[in-house]
Design a protein around this motif. Structure first.
Motif, short mmCIF file in Angstrom:
data_model
loop_
_atom_site.label_atom_id
_atom_site.label_comp_id
_atom_site.label_asym_id
_atom_site.label_seq_id
_atom_site.Cartn_x
_atom_site.Cartn_y
_atom_site.Cartn_z
N GLU A 12 0.86 -1.18 0.00
CA GLU A 12 0.00 0.00 0.00
C GLU A 12 0.89 1.23 0.00
OE1 GLU A 12 -1.64 -2.42 2.16
OE2 GLU A 12 -3.30 -2.60 0.73
N SER A 31 -4.06 1.34 -2.93
CA SER A 31 -3.87 -0.10 -2.78
C SER A 31 -3.33 -0.68 -4.09
CB SER A 31 -5.22 -0.74 -2.44
OG SER A 31 -5.19 -2.10 -2.76
N ASP A 33 -3.76 -4.02 -4.70
CA ASP A 33 -4.38 -5.35 -4.79
C ASP A 33 -4.56 -5.81 -6.24
OD1 ASP A 33 -4.47 -5.62 -2.10
OD2 ASP A 33 -6.62 -5.25 -1.88
N ASP A 34 -4.99 -4.88 -7.10
CA ASP A 34 -5.24 -5.25 -8.50
C ASP A 34 -3.99 -5.77 -9.20
OD1 ASP A 34 -7.79 -4.53 -8.15
OD2 ASP A 34 -7.67 -2.60 -9.22
N ARG A 37 -3.16 -9.43 -7.64
CA ARG A 37 -4.23 -10.43 -7.57
C ARG A 37 -3.89 -11.69 -8.38
NH1 ARG A 37 -8.59 -7.27 -7.91
NH2 ARG A 37 -8.71 -7.34 -5.65
N ASP A 167 -4.41 -15.83 2.69
CA ASP A 167 -4.24 -15.60 1.25
C ASP A 167 -3.99 -16.91 0.50
OD1 ASP A 167 -4.61 -12.88 1.62
OD2 ASP A 167 -2.48 -12.47 1.88
N TYR A 177 -8.10 -12.89 -4.29
CA TYR A 177 -7.11 -12.20 -3.46
C TYR A 177 -7.59 -10.77 -3.19
CZ TYR A 177 -2.69 -9.98 -2.23
OH TYR A 177 -1.72 -9.26 -1.59
N PRO A 178 -7.36 -10.17 -2.04
CA PRO A 178 -6.72 -10.77 -0.87
C PRO A 178 -7.64 -11.76 -0.17
CG PRO A 178 -7.36 -8.50 -0.40
CD PRO A 178 -7.68 -8.75 -1.85
N THR A 337 -5.73 -2.65 8.05
CA THR A 337 -4.79 -2.85 6.94
C THR A 337 -3.88 -1.61 6.84
OG1 THR A 337 -6.57 -2.12 5.51
CG2 THR A 337 -6.14 -4.47 5.55
#
Ligand code: KG4
Ligand code: ZN
Length: 371
Positions: A12, A31, A33-34, A37, A167, A177-178, A337
């Motif tokens: 992050e 974030s 995440d994308d 993933r 995960d 994910y996550p 987070t």
């Protein structure tokens, strides 16, 4: 005093503007995440490159939202330990550059202490001394926290972190994910007693360590049974047929959970596996945290880190704290987070006169308890 705090320890990119009176003037989190993933976990090289692209826009936005300019800041704080080396460096170099340009002090933040400080921030009351449980994607550790900057390690995971196990198990179950939030969602429809998964080290009341790798393997066998492959564990159960691993192993993976996602039988068993796994993790976290409270005699428990967002964990901690008369502070979901607001712990360091030289380095590793 106004402090810009930066957080780039993992995936992050975050900046916040806070004051030494613990007011939060702005908070921005970008974030990644994308980006991670499709790999089912954080890829360090991708993370550090993304931090490079995002750090300046994130800082700009944090200042803009606070209605401030660089010249209005009294200090810049940055998390420089622990974390991924390349990711930590991006935040540190940005912080140093701002300190040089603004001629203001540089403050170092310990990311784990910051996770516990989120409880102090949110509760707006003194929480120290306390037992601190940090439970995230990279860490699962218990500390005796004499003060915000005074941490003594009591125990930690000897293999996977709890979030890492969430995960990886989500990957096995074909959940996105996550893994933490998707397992939590699936678990709501499942029976936590459907599978009897191991709770490693839980009965050893003296030892305050955790271990989740055996639990992960047990889930893998549970999935194998579900796929009707008695006695064998398929190499990949991810259902990610585009991954090189799945392609090369095609012959040994007859079908994946993902492909059978619509089958009611698979859906309900995935929910049972998720609920049973989550319950096993929660039993270990709650069991060891309260063992630490008994061992130290401390009356307060503070819990932070991404996995602390888990509703079942929060519920079980609250029930146990209630029964045992323990004062419980769990970080609010938005501060579980990674975020830069918890970097407000920098105010404590400034008060203690802890200002860094510009040759400050990153310290990626965690300090482990001596054997
Ligand atoms: O604190 P964090 O953002 O990053 C680290 O410092 O590691 O924690 C991220 C971890 C991930 O492993 C994610 O799956 C887990 O926290 N997590 C959860 C939940 N939300 C995030 N685990 C269980 N339940 C959740 N609701
Ligand atoms: Zn973290």
């Amino acid at each position: 005093m106004t402090i810009l705090t930066l957080e780039t320890t993992c995936d992050e990119t975050a900046a916040a503007v806070v004051t030494d009176r613990l007011e939060v003037l702005s908070s921005v989190v970008a974030s990644q995440d994308d980006l991670h993933r499709r790999f089912g976990g954080v890829v360090p090289e991708i993370a550090s490159r993304a931090h490079v692209q995002r750090i300046l826009p994130v800082i700009d936005e944090a200042l803009r939202k606070a209605g401030l300019k660089l010249a209005d800041l009294d200090a810049v704080a940055v998390a420089n330990t622990p974390g991924l080396a390349g990711s930590l460096l991006v935040g540190l170099v940005a912080a140093k550059a701002l300190c040089v340009a603004g001629e203001i002090p540089l403050v170092a933040v310990n990311h784990l202490q910051a996770h516990i400080y989120a409880c102090r921030l949110a509760s707006r009351q003194e929480v120290f001394p306390c037992v601190g449980l940090i439970v995230s994607g990279g860490h699962t550790s218990l500390y005796r926290c004499g003060g915000p900057l005074e941490f003594e390690l009591l125990g930690s995971t000897i293999d996977d972190a709890a979030g890492e196990a969430f995960d990886k198990v989500a990957g096995m179950l074909g959940l996105p994910y996550p893994g933490g939030p998707s397992i939590e969602r699936a678990a709501r429809r499942g029976n936590p007693k459907a599978f009897r998964f191991p709770r490693a080290l839980l009965r050893d009341e003296e030892r305050l360590d955790f271990s989740f790798s055996g639990l992960k393997t047990a889930v893998r066998y549970g999935v194998a049974r579900l796929l009707g492959q008695k006695g064998t564990v398929p190499f990949s159960l991810r259902g990610n047929r585009d991954s090189p691993q799945a392609t090369s192993q095609k012959g040994t993976v007859p079908f994946s959970l993902r492909e059978n996602w619509d089958s009611p039988q698979v859906t309900s068993q995935v929910a049972d596996l998720a609920a049973s796994f989550q319950e096993a993790v929660v039993d270990c976290l709650v069991g060891k945290a309260f063992a630490a409270l008994r061992q130290t005699g401390l009356p307060t428990l503070c819990v932070g880190g991404g996995v602390a967002a888990n509703a079942r964990l929060r519920q079980r901690l609250a029930e146990q704290a209630d029964r045992q008369g323990i004062r419980l502070h769990v970080a609010p979901i938005g501060l579980c987070t990674d975020n830069a607001v918890m970097g407000a712990i920098a105010a404590e360091r400034l008060r203690a006169g802890l200002i860094e030289d510009l040759d400050l380095d990153v310290y990626p590793g965690m300090v482990r308890k001596p054997a």
